[in-house]
Design a protein around this motif. Sequence first.
Motif, PDB file in Angstrom:
ATOM      1  N   GLN A 126       0.840  -1.195   0.000  1.00  0.00           N
ATOM      2  CA  GLN A 126       0.000   0.000   0.000  1.00  0.00           C
ATOM      3  C   GLN A 126       0.875   1.245   0.000  1.00  0.00           C
ATOM      4  O   GLN A 126       1.883   1.311   0.714  1.00  0.00           O
ATOM      5  CB  GLN A 126      -0.916   0.007   1.231  1.00  0.00           C
ATOM      6  CG  GLN A 126      -1.848  -1.185   1.310  1.00  0.00           C
ATOM      7  CD  GLN A 126      -2.840  -1.216   0.166  1.00  0.00           C
ATOM      8  OE1 GLN A 126      -3.506  -0.215  -0.119  1.00  0.00           O
ATOM      9  NE2 GLN A 126      -2.935  -2.357  -0.496  1.00  0.00           N
ATOM     10  N   ASN A 127       0.501   2.244  -0.800  1.00  0.00           N
ATOM     11  CA  ASN A 127       1.250   3.497  -0.808  1.00  0.00           C
ATOM     12  C   ASN A 127       0.396   4.598  -1.414  1.00  0.00           C
ATOM     13  O   ASN A 127      -0.536   4.337  -2.170  1.00  0.00           O
ATOM     14  CB  ASN A 127       2.562   3.350  -1.571  1.00  0.00           C
ATOM     15  CG  ASN A 127       2.358   2.784  -2.956  1.00  0.00           C
ATOM     16  OD1 ASN A 127       1.842   3.464  -3.843  1.00  0.00           O
ATOM     17  ND2 ASN A 127       2.740   1.524  -3.158  1.00  0.00           N
ATOM     18  N   GLN A 128       0.719   5.820  -1.055  1.00  0.00           N
ATOM     19  CA  GLN A 128       0.032   6.980  -1.603  1.00  0.00           C
ATOM     20  C   GLN A 128       0.892   8.217  -1.385  1.00  0.00           C
ATOM     21  O   GLN A 128       1.600   8.311  -0.381  1.00  0.00           O
ATOM     22  CB  GLN A 128      -1.339   7.202  -0.947  1.00  0.00           C
ATOM     23  CG  GLN A 128      -2.090   8.376  -1.552  1.00  0.00           C
ATOM     24  CD  GLN A 128      -3.380   8.750  -0.831  1.00  0.00           C
ATOM     25  OE1 GLN A 128      -4.031   9.708  -1.202  1.00  0.00           O
ATOM     26  NE2 GLN A 128      -3.734   8.008   0.190  1.00  0.00           N
ATOM     27  N   GLY A 129       0.824   9.135  -2.318  1.00  0.00           N
ATOM     28  CA  GLY A 129       1.449  10.433  -2.156  1.00  0.00           C
ATOM     29  C   GLY A 129       0.504  11.481  -2.709  1.00  0.00           C
ATOM     30  O   GLY A 129      -0.084  11.282  -3.768  1.00  0.00           O
ATOM     31  N   CYS A 130       0.318  12.568  -1.985  1.00  0.00           N
ATOM     32  CA  CYS A 130      -0.629  13.578  -2.461  1.00  0.00           C
ATOM     33  C   CYS A 130      -0.049  14.980  -2.377  1.00  0.00           C
ATOM     34  O   CYS A 130      -0.785  15.949  -2.243  1.00  0.00           O
ATOM     35  CB  CYS A 130      -1.940  13.491  -1.677  1.00  0.00           C
ATOM     36  SG  CYS A 130      -1.759  13.613   0.111  1.00  0.00           S
ATOM     37  N   GLY A 131       1.272  15.088  -2.413  1.00  0.00           N
ATOM     38  CA  GLY A 131       1.888  16.409  -2.388  1.00  0.00           C
ATOM     39  C   GLY A 131       2.148  16.919  -0.997  1.00  0.00           C
ATOM     40  O   GLY A 131       3.156  17.566  -0.746  1.00  0.00           O
ATOM     41  N   ILE A 132       1.222  16.633  -0.067  1.00  0.00           N
ATOM     42  CA  ILE A 132       1.389  17.083   1.315  1.00  0.00           C
ATOM     43  C   ILE A 132       2.073  16.015   2.151  1.00  0.00           C
ATOM     44  O   ILE A 132       2.927  16.294   2.977  1.00  0.00           O
ATOM     45  CB  ILE A 132       0.021  17.450   1.933  1.00  0.00           C
ATOM     46  CG1 ILE A 132      -0.530  18.699   1.229  1.00  0.00           C
ATOM     47  CG2 ILE A 132       0.129  17.695   3.426  1.00  0.00           C
ATOM     48  CD1 ILE A 132      -1.872  19.142   1.732  1.00  0.00           C
ATOM     49  N   THR A 133       1.695  14.774   1.944  1.00  0.00           N
ATOM     50  CA  THR A 133       2.321  13.666   2.673  1.00  0.00           C
ATOM     51  C   THR A 133       2.341  12.454   1.768  1.00  0.00           C
ATOM     52  O   THR A 133       1.629  12.395   0.760  1.00  0.00           O
ATOM     53  CB  THR A 133       1.552  13.358   3.975  1.00  0.00           C
ATOM     54  OG1 THR A 133       2.293  12.404   4.756  1.00  0.00           O
ATOM     55  CG2 THR A 133       0.177  12.774   3.681  1.00  0.00           C
ATOM     56  N   TYR A 148       3.009   7.919   2.049  1.00  0.00           N
ATOM     57  CA  TYR A 148       3.304   6.774   2.897  1.00  0.00           C
ATOM     58  C   TYR A 148       3.488   5.542   2.026  1.00  0.00           C
ATOM     59  O   TYR A 148       3.037   5.479   0.881  1.00  0.00           O
ATOM     60  CB  TYR A 148       2.187   6.534   3.922  1.00  0.00           C
ATOM     61  CG  TYR A 148       0.917   5.943   3.343  1.00  0.00           C
ATOM     62  CD1 TYR A 148       0.801   4.565   3.118  1.00  0.00           C
ATOM     63  CD2 TYR A 148      -0.168   6.741   3.018  1.00  0.00           C
ATOM     64  CE1 TYR A 148      -0.366   4.027   2.581  1.00  0.00           C
ATOM     65  CE2 TYR A 148      -1.336   6.212   2.479  1.00  0.00           C
ATOM     66  CZ  TYR A 148      -1.418   4.847   2.282  1.00  0.00           C
ATOM     67  OH  TYR A 148      -2.576   4.307   1.734  1.00  0.00           O
ATOM     68  N   THR A 149       4.155   4.525   2.595  1.00  0.00           N
ATOM     69  CA  THR A 149       4.297   3.235   1.938  1.00  0.00           C
ATOM     70  C   THR A 149       4.421   2.158   2.988  1.00  0.00           C
ATOM     71  O   THR A 149       4.990   2.394   4.070  1.00  0.00           O
ATOM     72  CB  THR A 149       5.523   3.208   1.003  1.00  0.00           C
ATOM     73  OG1 THR A 149       5.601   1.923   0.363  1.00  0.00           O
ATOM     74  CG2 THR A 149       6.809   3.440   1.775  1.00  0.00           C
ATOM     75  N   ILE A 150       3.856   0.989   2.722  1.00  0.00           N
ATOM     76  CA  ILE A 150       3.976  -0.159   3.624  1.00  0.00           C
ATOM     77  C   ILE A 150       3.921  -1.416   2.768  1.00  0.00           C
ATOM     78  O   ILE A 150       3.004  -1.589   1.973  1.00  0.00           O
ATOM     79  CB  ILE A 150       2.881  -0.146   4.712  1.00  0.00           C
ATOM     80  CG1 ILE A 150       3.059  -1.332   5.678  1.00  0.00           C
ATOM     81  CG2 ILE A 150       1.475  -0.103   4.118  1.00  0.00           C
ATOM     82  CD1 ILE A 150       2.172  -1.242   6.911  1.00  0.00           C
ATOM     83  N   ASP A 180       6.500   9.902   4.759  1.00  0.00           N
ATOM     84  CA  ASP A 180       7.480  10.889   4.302  1.00  0.00           C
ATOM     85  C   ASP A 180       8.902  10.367   4.496  1.00  0.00           C
ATOM     86  O   ASP A 180       9.793  11.067   4.981  1.00  0.00           O
ATOM     87  CB  ASP A 180       7.294  12.227   5.039  1.00  0.00           C
ATOM     88  CG  ASP A 180       5.941  12.850   4.730  1.00  0.00           C
ATOM     89  OD1 ASP A 180       5.433  12.618   3.615  1.00  0.00           O
ATOM     90  OD2 ASP A 180       5.394  13.552   5.603  1.00  0.00           O
ATOM     91  N   SER A 181       9.099   9.084   4.147  1.00  0.00           N
ATOM     92  CA  SER A 181      10.387   8.385   4.178  1.00  0.00           C
ATOM     93  C   SER A 181      10.889   8.057   5.576  1.00  0.00           C
ATOM     94  O   SER A 181      11.969   7.473   5.719  1.00  0.00           O
ATOM     95  CB  SER A 181      11.475   9.190   3.429  1.00  0.00           C
ATOM     96  OG  SER A 181      11.111   9.377   2.080  1.00  0.00           O
ATOM     97  N   THR A 189      -4.647   8.999   9.962  1.00  0.00           N
ATOM     98  CA  THR A 189      -4.666   7.811  10.808  1.00  0.00           C
ATOM     99  C   THR A 189      -4.535   6.589   9.913  1.00  0.00           C
ATOM    100  O   THR A 189      -5.252   6.443   8.929  1.00  0.00           O
ATOM    101  CB  THR A 189      -5.966   7.717  11.620  1.00  0.00           C
ATOM    102  OG1 THR A 189      -6.050   8.850  12.501  1.00  0.00           O
ATOM    103  CG2 THR A 189      -6.001   6.444  12.450  1.00  0.00           C
ATOM    104  N   TYR A 190      -3.601   5.705  10.259  1.00  0.00           N
ATOM    105  CA  TYR A 190      -3.298   4.519   9.473  1.00  0.00           C
ATOM    106  C   TYR A 190      -3.612   3.285  10.326  1.00  0.00           C
ATOM    107  O   TYR A 190      -3.154   3.183  11.467  1.00  0.00           O
ATOM    108  CB  TYR A 190      -1.830   4.515   9.057  1.00  0.00           C
ATOM    109  CG  TYR A 190      -1.392   5.806   8.402  1.00  0.00           C
ATOM    110  CD1 TYR A 190      -1.399   5.948   7.024  1.00  0.00           C
ATOM    111  CD2 TYR A 190      -0.985   6.903   9.170  1.00  0.00           C
ATOM    112  CE1 TYR A 190      -1.008   7.133   6.415  1.00  0.00           C
ATOM    113  CE2 TYR A 190      -0.591   8.089   8.580  1.00  0.00           C
ATOM    114  CZ  TYR A 190      -0.601   8.203   7.203  1.00  0.00           C
ATOM    115  OH  TYR A 190      -0.219   9.379   6.611  1.00  0.00           O
ATOM    116  N   THR A 191      -4.381   2.341   9.784  1.00  0.00           N
ATOM    117  CA  THR A 191      -4.834   1.192  10.559  1.00  0.00           C
ATOM    118  C   THR A 191      -4.670  -0.101   9.760  1.00  0.00           C
ATOM    119  O   THR A 191      -4.991  -0.151   8.575  1.00  0.00           O
ATOM    120  CB  THR A 191      -6.314   1.345  10.956  1.00  0.00           C
ATOM    121  OG1 THR A 191      -6.484   2.558  11.693  1.00  0.00           O
ATOM    122  CG2 THR A 191      -6.773   0.177  11.821  1.00  0.00           C
ATOM    123  N   LEU A 192      -4.153  -1.129  10.423  1.00  0.00           N
ATOM    124  CA  LEU A 192      -4.057  -2.470   9.843  1.00  0.00           C
ATOM    125  C   LEU A 192      -4.721  -3.452  10.793  1.00  0.00           C
ATOM    126  O   LEU A 192      -4.378  -3.514  11.974  1.00  0.00           O
ATOM    127  CB  LEU A 192      -2.591  -2.865   9.628  1.00  0.00           C
ATOM    128  CG  LEU A 192      -2.345  -4.284   9.104  1.00  0.00           C
ATOM    129  CD1 LEU A 192      -2.906  -4.448   7.686  1.00  0.00           C
ATOM    130  CD2 LEU A 192      -0.852  -4.626   9.123  1.00  0.00           C
TER     131      LEU A 192
END
Length: 281
Positions: free
Chosen positions: A184-191, A193-195, A215-216, A240-243
């Motif tokens: 899973q990953n996403q970037g939107c210019g402001i923040t 994430y990747t996992i 942000d690395s 908020t990130y949840t698994l």
Amino acid sequence: MRFFLVSSFALALLATAGCTRAPAATDAGSRPDVGPPRDTGQDAPAISCTTDADCDDAFPCTFDQCIVGNVCDHRPLDAMCAAGEHCSTTMGCSAGCNVDGDCDDMDFCNGTERCLDHMCLHDADRNCDDGQSCTIDSCDPVAGACAYMTTCDGGVVLTDAGPLCTPFVAPGDFTGTYLLAPSQNQGCGITMYTISTITMTATGTSLSVTGLRIDSSPVAMSGTSTGSTFSVSYSDSCGTYTLTGNFTDCREAFSGHWSASFGGSCGICVNMNADVTGLRR
């Protein structure tokens, strides 16, 4: 892998963010789309920029922008393609696919097909390794199943029950390293994430999970377990990130769900929800 999602509302908000933009009716950049296309797929590195012209990807159907954070964003515009075609950020205009079902080749052995950015992609080939040294493991595309042939003799009759399954015993069996599929990953210019690969550590019913990078920077998710079910999360000022997950029978894998929700100044980021599988490494 990284990709950048920006809503139409967010595009309007970013109009005065310090980047030079061309009118939305044409491809951004002061020069025409010429030369070889750039790699703008999910696994492509972020391209630094100061103006929209720096982001020209040579695809006439993409709206190329330099967004907040001085990174390039490429918005596909299907309306600029011929009837029946779609705009892909990696291929330009092509017939491509719309849903995962368009890509199904009915071959069990070559993995699951997915439609991403109007392109058909294959997951890894089916893993039929049962972890037993006395079997020859293969995948049968006709039967649509893994096949196992015993090779041991010496008067011992082997009954191969298929893939290895060690019964899950909580809480100790939570601890381990798992490959998260799909990552899973996403970037939107402001923040961003990747996992993809996580390490889970259990202390009683308390869990700590590492592998998420925002942000690395690595961050640790924490939570608890009940029986074979677990839930961990991490929150910051942006989201908020949840698994969550459950080891149904075996300790080798869990079925789970990933979510990422955003608010405040990060409200332009797209909330993410995806079913995932964790495979013990």
